[in-house]
Design an enzyme around this catalytic site. Structure first.
Site, PDB file in Angstrom:
ATOM      1  N   ASN A 230       0.839  -1.194   0.000  1.00 17.41           N
ATOM      2  CA  ASN A 230       0.000   0.000   0.000  1.00 17.41           C
ATOM      3  C   ASN A 230       0.875   1.246   0.000  1.00 17.41           C
ATOM      4  O   ASN A 230       2.096   1.153   0.026  1.00 17.41           O
ATOM      5  CB  ASN A 230      -0.976  -0.015   1.184  1.00 17.41           C
ATOM      6  CG  ASN A 230      -0.252  -0.037   2.509  1.00 17.41           C
ATOM      7  OD1 ASN A 230       0.527   0.850   2.818  1.00 17.41           O
ATOM      8  ND2 ASN A 230      -0.496  -1.090   3.296  1.00 17.41           N
ATOM      9  N   LYS A 361     -12.260  -2.299  18.535  1.00 11.95           N
ATOM     10  CA  LYS A 361     -10.902  -2.732  18.881  1.00 11.95           C
ATOM     11  C   LYS A 361     -10.516  -2.384  20.318  1.00 11.95           C
ATOM     12  O   LYS A 361      -9.357  -2.531  20.707  1.00 11.95           O
ATOM     13  CB  LYS A 361      -9.903  -2.128  17.893  1.00 11.95           C
ATOM     14  CG  LYS A 361     -10.204  -2.510  16.435  1.00 11.95           C
ATOM     15  CD  LYS A 361      -9.047  -2.243  15.512  1.00 11.95           C
ATOM     16  CE  LYS A 361      -9.471  -2.486  14.070  1.00 11.95           C
ATOM     17  NZ  LYS A 361      -8.351  -2.703  13.161  1.00 11.95           N
TER      18      LYS A 361
HETATM   19  N1  CTP Z   1      -4.585  -2.640  11.980  1.00 12.23           N
HETATM   20  C1  CTP Z   1      -3.930  -3.705  12.553  1.00 12.23           C
HETATM   21  N2  CTP Z   1      -3.942  -4.914  11.931  1.00 12.23           N
HETATM   22  C2  CTP Z   1      -4.580  -5.098  10.772  1.00 12.23           C
HETATM   23  C3  CTP Z   1      -5.235  -4.003  10.168  1.00 12.23           C
HETATM   24  C4  CTP Z   1      -5.197  -2.789  10.805  1.00 12.23           C
HETATM   25  O1  CTP Z   1      -3.350  -3.538  13.609  1.00 12.23           O
HETATM   26  N3  CTP Z   1      -4.571  -6.283  10.193  1.00 12.23           N
HETATM   27  C5  CTP Z   1      -4.578  -1.332  12.678  1.00 12.23           C
HETATM   28  C6  CTP Z   1      -3.903  -0.225  11.935  1.00 12.23           C
HETATM   29  O2  CTP Z   1      -2.549  -0.104  12.318  1.00 12.23           O
HETATM   30  C7  CTP Z   1      -4.710   0.998  12.341  1.00 12.23           C
HETATM   31  C8  CTP Z   1      -6.099   0.441  12.538  1.00 12.23           C
HETATM   32  O3  CTP Z   1      -5.926  -0.934  12.825  1.00 12.23           O
HETATM   33  O4  CTP Z   1      -4.302   1.561  13.564  1.00 12.23           O
HETATM   34  C9  CTP Z   1      -6.916   0.566  11.307  1.00 12.23           C
HETATM   35  O5  CTP Z   1      -8.138  -0.046  11.481  1.00 12.23           O
HETATM   36  P1  CTP Z   1      -8.747  -1.064  10.404  1.00 12.23           P
HETATM   37  O6  CTP Z   1     -10.154  -1.287  10.779  1.00 12.23           O
HETATM   38  O7  CTP Z   1      -8.003  -2.296  10.346  1.00 12.23           O
HETATM   39  O8  CTP Z   1      -8.561  -0.267   9.127  1.00 12.23           O
HETATM   40  P2  CTP Z   1      -8.716  -0.837   7.735  1.00 12.23           P
HETATM   41  O9  CTP Z   1      -7.835  -2.032   7.502  1.00 12.23           O
HETATM   42  O10 CTP Z   1      -8.531   0.304   6.829  1.00 12.23           O
HETATM   43  O11 CTP Z   1     -10.216  -1.373   7.867  1.00 12.23           O
HETATM   44  P3  CTP Z   1     -11.409  -1.310   6.878  1.00 12.23           P
HETATM   45  O12 CTP Z   1     -10.996  -2.166   5.761  1.00 12.23           O
HETATM   46  O13 CTP Z   1     -12.518  -1.871   7.698  1.00 12.23           O
HETATM   47  O14 CTP Z   1     -11.588   0.143   6.566  1.00 12.23           O
END
Ligand code: CTP
Length: 422
Positions: A230, A361
């Site tokens: 990303n 979370k």
């Molecule tokens: N995060 C994490 N582990 C993951 C994905 C995200 O720890 N596998 C953490 C990121 O570091 C950030 C937060 O969670 O602090 C982001 O939330 P998340 O809901 O996971 O964001 P997205 O992946 O963008 O979710 P969505 O697809 O629902 O928008």
């Protein structure tokens, strides 16, 4: 030209900008321009050294005010004596501040117009040191800074990175937008002033605390030469790690693949995949006081990781993806004393989605970030966010550099730690 941002707390303020003889003097030109756009009157005093880097004419044109270059020149513009500007100033900013200037100011010397003004003024004084890392770290420079702090000067910490002299480390002048933001926040009231104090007067409120920061994206390999990734650059997380270290924390930075220098005093653990980040973070978690999870973690990885390079064939290629662990969710489930801060990068319904993640979370704060904005996306140096607290609080700082924002986030963390919320 001052109408655009006339609502700024800098509007109408008289700012004396001292420019000393460092290579970063050119950045002071942009500081003048940005301050004027905020509606401030900028009065530039150049030392003799500064005149080797930028001309008086440049500052005169940019500020639309006379520029002082010589204490002994005939005074034609300011009605009075040498301390006219000292009296007029609402604030004095010296940027860049060389080691030589800091040494003279720390001794109370007044051998040119800038040091004379600094000695004579009753206005708050901000200094932004910028120099080679060895000079900055030299015990004498540090003692001078300590002495200046003790006398009420606000020291704006230098940034780390590549320096003009070819080395890298602490000593870079922060970006003009950041310097202006520090002054703007200083003149703002309440919470925002406290945030400015955090970056400008270097709080040491995280001494004895272990802070775990994640930064950057992850790479999920498809084969030996390809990966799913990303656009995260790691800038926000690195800024938080730098700020936390400067506030005295014991900082562990778990970093995805990014091209950034490790901030001074930070222990860095490099990882590639979400699974590696998960393992590294959990190894550090038990005795951690606060986690700031700025990393953009891949939610999915390819089910198969080909041992050899995948060769093209006719027709479409279908990839099966499987879920990665949600690291932050797991931290929320295992939370004991830790203060947890997550980030929500969204392109729509930003606050609604962020609030959902805060709850789901089990976080203490979530930094909601509209990544569709040009000045707040992954690679920008600035960010515009809303910080939502578990207690329903909402902090909405103005657009600011990621480094200044890092201190605003850490203000929330430090308050939660002091309150012993968890
Ligand atoms: N995060 C994490 N582990 C993951 C994905 C995200 O720890 N596998 C953490 C990121 O570091 C950030 C937060 O969670 O602090 C982001 O939330 P998340 O809901 O996971 O964001 P997205 O992946 O963008 O979710 P969505 O697809 O629902 O928008």
């Amino acid at each position: 030209m001052e109408t655009a941002e006339a609502a700024s707390s800098l509007a109408g303020k008289h700012i004396v900008l001292g420019v000393t003889g460092g290579i970063a003097a050119y950045k002071a030109v942009e500081v003048v321009s940005r301050l004027r756009k905020k509606g401030a009157h900028v009065h530039v005093i150049m030392t003799r050294g500064a005149q080797n880097f930028v001309t008086e004419l440049t500052f005169r044109e940019m500020s639309d005010e006379p520029v002082i270059t010589d204490m002994w020149a005939k005074v034609t513009h300011y009605h009075v004596e040498h301390i006219a500007l000292a009296k007029l100033a609402d604030v004095v900013l010296v940027a860049p501040a060389t080691a030589n200037f800091l040494a003279k100011a720390a001794c109370g010397m007044a051998d040119d117009m800038l040091t004379t003004t600094v000695l004579a003024t009753k206005a708050p004084i901000f200094v932004a040191p910028a120099m080679n890392t060895a000079m900055y770290e030299n015990a004498m420079t540090q003692e001078n800074l300590e002495r200046l702090r003790a006398h009420g000067f606000h020291v704006i910490e230098p940034a780390s990175g590549q320096l003009a002299c070819g080395t890298s480390g602490a000593g870079r002048l922060p970006e003009p937008v950041e310097l202006v933001s520090v002054l703007e926040q200083f003149f703002d009231g309440g919470a925002q002033k406290n945030s400015a104090d955090a970056s400008a007067c270097q709080k040491r409120d995280l001494v004895g605390r272990k802070v775990l920061v994640t930064a950057g994206g992850t790479h999920e390999p498809l084969d030996p030469v390809r990966y799913l990734g990303n656009r995260s650059t790691g800038k926000m997380g690195f800024a938080v790690a730098e700020a936390a270290a400067q506030r005295g924390a014991d900082v562990v930075l778990v970093a995805g693949p990014v091209g950034l220098a490790t901030p001074a005093g930070v222990r860095r653990v490099d990882v590639l995949t979400a699974q590696e980040m998960h393992d590294a973070v959990l190894r550090e978690y038990a005795d951690t006081d606060a986690v700031i999870k700025a990393a953009a973690v891949a939610d999915y990885r390819p089910k198969e990781r080909a041992g050899q390079k995948i060769k093209k064939k006719d027709g479409s290629l279908f990839l099966e993806l499987v879920r990665n662990p949600d690291i932050l969710k797991e931290l929320g489930e295992k939370k004991k004393q830790q203060v947890l801060v997550g980030f929500a990068a969204e392109t729509e319904r930003v606050l609604e989605y962020a609030a959902g993640k805060l709850k789901k979370k089990n976080l203490d704060f979530i930094v909601a970030n509209d990544v569709s904005r040009k000045d707040a996306g992954f690679s920008a140096d600035t960010n515009c966010v809303t910080i939502l607290g578990r207690d329903g609080s909402q902090t909405q700082p103005p657009l600011m550099s990621k480094r200044v924002l890092a201190d605003v986030i850490l203000d929330c963390v430090a308050r939660a730690l002091a309150a012993g919320r968890n």
